[in-house]
Design an enzyme around this catalytic site. Structure first.
Site, PDB file in Angstrom:
ATOM      1  N   SER A   1       0.532   3.779   1.676  1.00 40.95           N
ATOM      2  CA  SER A   1       0.640   4.471   3.228  1.00 40.95           C
ATOM      3  C   SER A   1       2.062   4.060   3.474  1.00 40.95           C
ATOM      4  O   SER A   1       2.750   4.973   4.167  1.00 40.95           O
ATOM      5  CB  SER A   1      -0.303   4.047   3.982  1.00 40.95           C
TER       6      SER A   1
ATOM      7  N   CYS B   1      -7.685  -2.542   4.234  1.00 37.92           N
ATOM      8  CA  CYS B   1      -7.321  -1.197   3.991  1.00 37.92           C
ATOM      9  C   CYS B   1      -7.922  -0.729   2.602  1.00 37.92           C
ATOM     10  O   CYS B   1      -9.031   0.202   2.611  1.00 37.92           O
ATOM     11  CB  CYS B   1      -5.737  -1.037   3.831  1.00 37.92           C
TER      12      CYS B   1
ATOM     13  N   CYS C   1       0.883  -1.177  -0.047  1.00 38.79           N
ATOM     14  CA  CYS C   1       0.125   0.176  -0.101  1.00 38.79           C
ATOM     15  C   CYS C   1       0.957   1.108  -0.076  1.00 38.79           C
ATOM     16  O   CYS C   1       1.964   1.175   0.601  1.00 38.79           O
ATOM     17  CB  CYS C   1      -0.793  -0.186   1.251  1.00 38.79           C
TER      18      CYS C   1
ATOM     19  N   HIS D   1       4.679   6.042   1.820  1.00 41.10           N
ATOM     20  CA  HIS D   1       4.636   7.260   2.426  1.00 41.10           C
ATOM     21  C   HIS D   1       5.654   7.661   3.822  1.00 41.10           C
ATOM     22  O   HIS D   1       6.343   8.610   4.002  1.00 41.10           O
ATOM     23  CB  HIS D   1       3.267   7.704   2.881  1.00 41.10           C
TER      24      HIS D   1
ATOM     25  N   HIS E   1       0.438  -2.490   6.889  1.00 43.62           N
ATOM     26  CA  HIS E   1      -0.808  -2.555   7.982  1.00 43.62           C
ATOM     27  C   HIS E   1      -1.790  -3.095   7.249  1.00 43.62           C
ATOM     28  O   HIS E   1      -2.718  -3.303   7.800  1.00 43.62           O
ATOM     29  CB  HIS E   1      -0.957  -0.820   7.927  1.00 43.62           C
TER      30      HIS E   1
END
Length: 386
Positions: free
Chosen positions: A42, A168, A40, A45, A61
């Protein structure tokens, strides 16, 4: 015990796949044997420093796995149960939990910022050095210790690599449509960004009965995928100002009566959509999403932006046209209620998980997986530990 895991030692570094030490679960915790971890943005990031995290840490996550062991006091799951990690721990008692917004609970923020579990310690280490938990779940570990409150038991017949996506990408995208915007049948929607989450916004809009679904992206292959997931129109972002193209497409649009049934068609000056979703995380695309709105339209920001990013919007249109600009985290969802609903939609052939999962990588190739993500080659991919 020993387990393979993808460790981020510092911002700007690649993930380091190492054999780490995993302690036994303590009171109120479970040990999950992870089957798949979702790749993902995220986590990317965090790697790039756009999101703060306590490091060094084992990232990941989004995922799914099987309970390997439980600590004292655990009653909701048992060994061999299939589970999804929930990456925003919630207490169940605060005002946000009580009002159906568990992702805003302070318990999730604390574990997210400290990288430690409830007793203030970690269950991971490498060569005697503490490794932090990411979002309380660290799904890029072959074995991960997770609070009991942060796992959800799921049916054993759902393939775990597909189930992982629900944790997610799917719930964030579909939930933004259903729970945050509450898109009405017959309405018009624009989606800025057709990546793994954006595609789920598209299919969420289709599930909600939107009559016009416009996907905007800079890559042709993403727009092709968006059509498969329910987009009625696509716009190549490099082909001109996207907001102007959205407004041109919606110069005449259906007007829904109070019961949601389309009864007439009206011409609106300048066009615009009823709902827009920004799923990129850039100020420029947030502004495009806002500029694409019709009167009384709602723009929902889903994309994760750098910490200090800001976006200017014209306040006059917010007042005189009653536009709304808001955000949505974790699909504004109650995961213990919404994920079982998504599972039933998948079982009924109404939710596209098989098509969403486009690549699978062994954990040793996790950096290759992130390179492919950055190039826009995948809808969603997972790493596995087989």
């Amino acid at each position: 015990m020993k387990a393979r895991a993808a460790v981020l030692h510092g911002v700007g570094e690649k993930l380091d796949v190492r054999e780490v030490e995993v302690d036994e679960p303590k009171t109120g915790e479970v040990l999950v044997r992870m089957a798949a971890g979702g790749v993902c943005h995220s986590d990317l990031h965090v790697m790039k420093g756009h999101l703060m995290a306590s490091l060094p840490a084992i990232l990941g996550h989004e995922g799914a796995g099987v309970i390997a062991a439980v600590g004292p006091g655990v009653t909701s799951v048992k060994p061999e149960d299939h589970v999804l990690p929930l990456w925003r721990l919630s207490c169940g008692d605060c005002e946000y939990c009580a009002n159906g917004r568990p992702a805003l609970c302070a318990a999730g923020t604390q574990i997210r910022m400290t990288g430690r579990l409830a007793d203030g310690t970690s269950r991971f280490s490498l060569d005697g050095r503490e490794l932090k938990h990411f979002a309380g779940v660290s799904t890029f570990a072959e074995y991960s210790v997770i609070p009991e409150r942060a796992v959800l038991k799921i049916p054993a017949d759902i393939p775990l690599d597909r189930a992982a996506l629900l944790g997610c990408g799917v719930i964030t995208g579909v939930g933004a449509v259903i729970n945050c915007a509450r898109v009405k049948p017959g309405s018009s929607v624009a989606v800025f960004g057709a990546g793994g989450v954006g595609l789920n916004v598209v299919q969420g809009a289709a599930l909600a009965g939107a009559s016009t679904i416009i996907a905007v992206d800079r890559l042709d292959n993403k727009l092709d995928l968006a059509r498969q997931f329910g987009a009625t129109h696509t716009i190549l972002a490099s082909g001109g100002e996207p907001a102007e193209q959205v407004r041109a497409l919606t110069g005449g649009r259906a007007k829904a009566a109070g019961d949601g049934v389309v009864r007439a068609v009206r011409k609106l000056t300048g066009g615009g959509v009823d709902y827009s979703f920004e799923v990129v995380g850039l100020p420029a695309t947030v502004r495009q999403a806002y500029d694409s709105l019709a009167k009384r339209g709602m723009a929902v920001v889903v994309g994760v932006s750098p910490t200090k990013a800001e976006v200017p919007v014209p306040l006059l249109s917010m007042v005189f046209e009653e536009r709304v600009l808001t955000g949505s985290m974790y699909g504004s969802a109650v995961p213990r209620i919404d994920i079982p609903k998504l599972i039933e939609l998948y079982r009924g052939g109404k939710l596209r998980l098989d098509e969403l999962l486009t690549r699978t990588y062994p954990i040793e190739q996790i950096n290759v997986a992130y390179e492919a993500l950055e190039r826009g080659e995948v809808a969603r991919s997972v790493v596995t530990f087989g």
